[in-house]
Enzyme design. Structure first.
Site, PDB file in Angstrom:
ATOM      1  CG  ASP A 130      -1.736   1.141   1.209  1.00 26.77           C
ATOM      2  OD1 ASP A 130      -2.311   1.452   0.294  1.00 26.77           O
ATOM      3  OD2 ASP A 130      -1.767   1.908   2.507  1.00 26.77           O
ATOM      4  CB  SER A 131       0.069   4.726  -0.544  1.00 24.33           C
ATOM      5  OG  SER A 131      -0.878   4.593   0.162  1.00 24.33           O
ATOM      6  CB  CYS A 177      -3.206   0.635  -2.519  1.00 25.69           C
ATOM      7  SG  CYS A 177      -3.308   2.493  -2.626  1.00 25.69           S
ATOM      8  CG  ASN A 178      -9.699   0.771  -2.457  1.00 21.04           C
ATOM      9  OD1 ASN A 178     -10.627   0.193  -2.733  1.00 21.04           O
ATOM     10  ND2 ASN A 178      -9.099   0.508  -1.049  1.00 21.04           N
ATOM     11  CD  GLU A 213      -2.226   8.030   7.168  1.00 20.61           C
ATOM     12  OE1 GLU A 213      -1.244   8.636   7.400  1.00 20.61           O
ATOM     13  OE2 GLU A 213      -1.909   7.152   6.375  1.00 20.61           O
ATOM     14  CB  CYS A 259     -10.353   4.572   0.618  1.00 23.30           C
ATOM     15  SG  CYS A 259      -8.911   5.168   1.230  1.00 23.30           S
ATOM     16  CG  HIS A 287      -6.707   5.341   5.182  1.00 27.16           C
ATOM     17  ND1 HIS A 287      -5.781   5.037   4.096  1.00 27.16           N
ATOM     18  CD2 HIS A 287      -5.534   6.142   6.173  1.00 27.16           C
ATOM     19  CE1 HIS A 287      -4.729   5.278   4.527  1.00 27.16           C
ATOM     20  NE2 HIS A 287      -4.477   5.683   5.617  1.00 27.16           N
TER      21      HIS A 287
HETATM   22  N1  DGL Z   1      -4.267   3.431   0.127  1.00 23.47           N
HETATM   23  C1  DGL Z   1      -4.962   4.560  -0.597  1.00 23.47           C
HETATM   24  C2  DGL Z   1      -6.227   3.958  -1.318  1.00 23.47           C
HETATM   25  O1  DGL Z   1      -6.787   2.856  -0.584  1.00 23.47           O
HETATM   26  C3  DGL Z   1      -5.189   5.477   0.413  1.00 23.47           C
HETATM   27  C4  DGL Z   1      -4.008   6.478   1.040  1.00 23.47           C
HETATM   28  C5  DGL Z   1      -3.524   7.208  -0.253  1.00 23.47           C
HETATM   29  O2  DGL Z   1      -4.051   8.104  -0.668  1.00 23.47           O
HETATM   30  O3  DGL Z   1      -2.456   6.960  -0.430  1.00 23.47           O
HETATM   31  O4  DGL Z   1      -6.828   4.455  -2.077  1.00 23.47           O
END
Ligand code: DGL
Length: 277
Positions: A21-22, A84-85, A163, A195, A197
């Protein structure tokens, strides 16, 4: 040959699953994967040097996601989960083409779960700006059933709220009410938390939308899809207690602290791994 095939399969069963993920958001997905697949070893990569992906262009997200996935490939993983979406929405087709290892994203499992759950054929997708702009969920849902009506809502402030641990604060409720008003107006009976989060804000979102609205949690649907994939391809580890290994592309100590908090267990320290996308 059958003996070799058997050896190959047994060896592969023991290989880890790569998850990325990011940043820390994908840990909601790792938690679901670890719970659903307790015998599997996981290698998680948080691209903390480049977080957030949500507002970046398709080209940028694809470049970053490719670098991470290629690193995981060097770790000899048997499957890569794009937790990560935004990366799934923008980069999955490219990753599937470039990688030798099978790769799985969150969009299709989420779309399938939503199509299966809706009674009035109206689905709402909550996601980052990138996920919404890509139309990835809309396309996946329509491909499954083109009778579906889909509305989308970008909720960029949900990521920092989650976060910062603001899920239970009044500010989160104010912002959520603002984002969810058009969703309520749309009449959708099923809402995809598109997403990483958003599962952290699931209680709040559920309370605002009410008990009649079905929330699709991409973490749970993806974990189930990964389990089905491993079983179908006879790659599932059958015994032993799975391990978790972590890499972060920046600030590994900070990552480890957040990861521990989110997973609710003591974990191995993250290793710094700088990538050059
Ligand atoms: N992980 C990202 C998602 O699921 C959300 C956080 C980001 O913007 O990197 O889209």
């Amino acid at each position: 040959m059958p003996a070799f095939a058997n050896y190959y399969n047994t060896t592969m069963k023991k290989q880890a699953i790569g998850v990325f993920d990011s940043g820390i958001g994908g840990l909601t997905i790792l938690r679901a994967l670890h719970h659903t697949l307790p015998h599997e070893n996981f290698i998680y990569f948080g691209d903390t040097a480049n977080v957030p992906y949500g507002g970046k262009s398709k080209a940028a997200v694809t470049r970053l996601a490719t670098a991470v996935a290629q690193f995981l490939e060097t770790q000899n993983v048997k499957l890569i989960v794009v937790a990560c979406n935004t990366a799934s929405a923008h980069a999955l087709p490219t990753l599937s083409k470039r990688l030798r290892v099978p790769v799985m994203g969150v969009i299709l499992p989420g779309a399938q779960a939503a199509v299966g759950a809706t009674h009035n054929r109206k689905i709402a997708v909550l996601g980052t700006q990138g996920t919404v702009q890509s139309q990835a969920y809309v396309k996946a849902i329509k491909k499954l059933n083109n009778q579906m009506r889909v509305v989308q809502q970008a909720c960029p402030l949900f990521v920092p709220l989650a976060e910062e641990g603001f899920a239970k604060k009044p500010a989160a409720e104010l912002i959520a009410r603002e984002y969810l008003a058009p969703v309520q107006k749309s009449g959708a009976d099923t809402v995809i938390l598109g997403c990483t989060h958003y599962p952290i804000l699931k209680k709040l979102i559920g309370r605002i939308l009410g008990p009649k609205i079905h929330l699709v949690d991409s973490a749970q649907t993806l974990a189930q899809a990964a389990k089905n994939f491993l079983q179908t391809h006879r790659l599932a580890a059958q015994t032993g207690c799975g391990t978790l290994k972590f890499y972060a592309s920046d600030e590994p100590q900070k990552f480890s602290q957040s990861a521990q908090k989110l997973l609710g267990e003591k974990i191995a320290k993250a290793t710094l791994k700088k990538l050059t996308p």
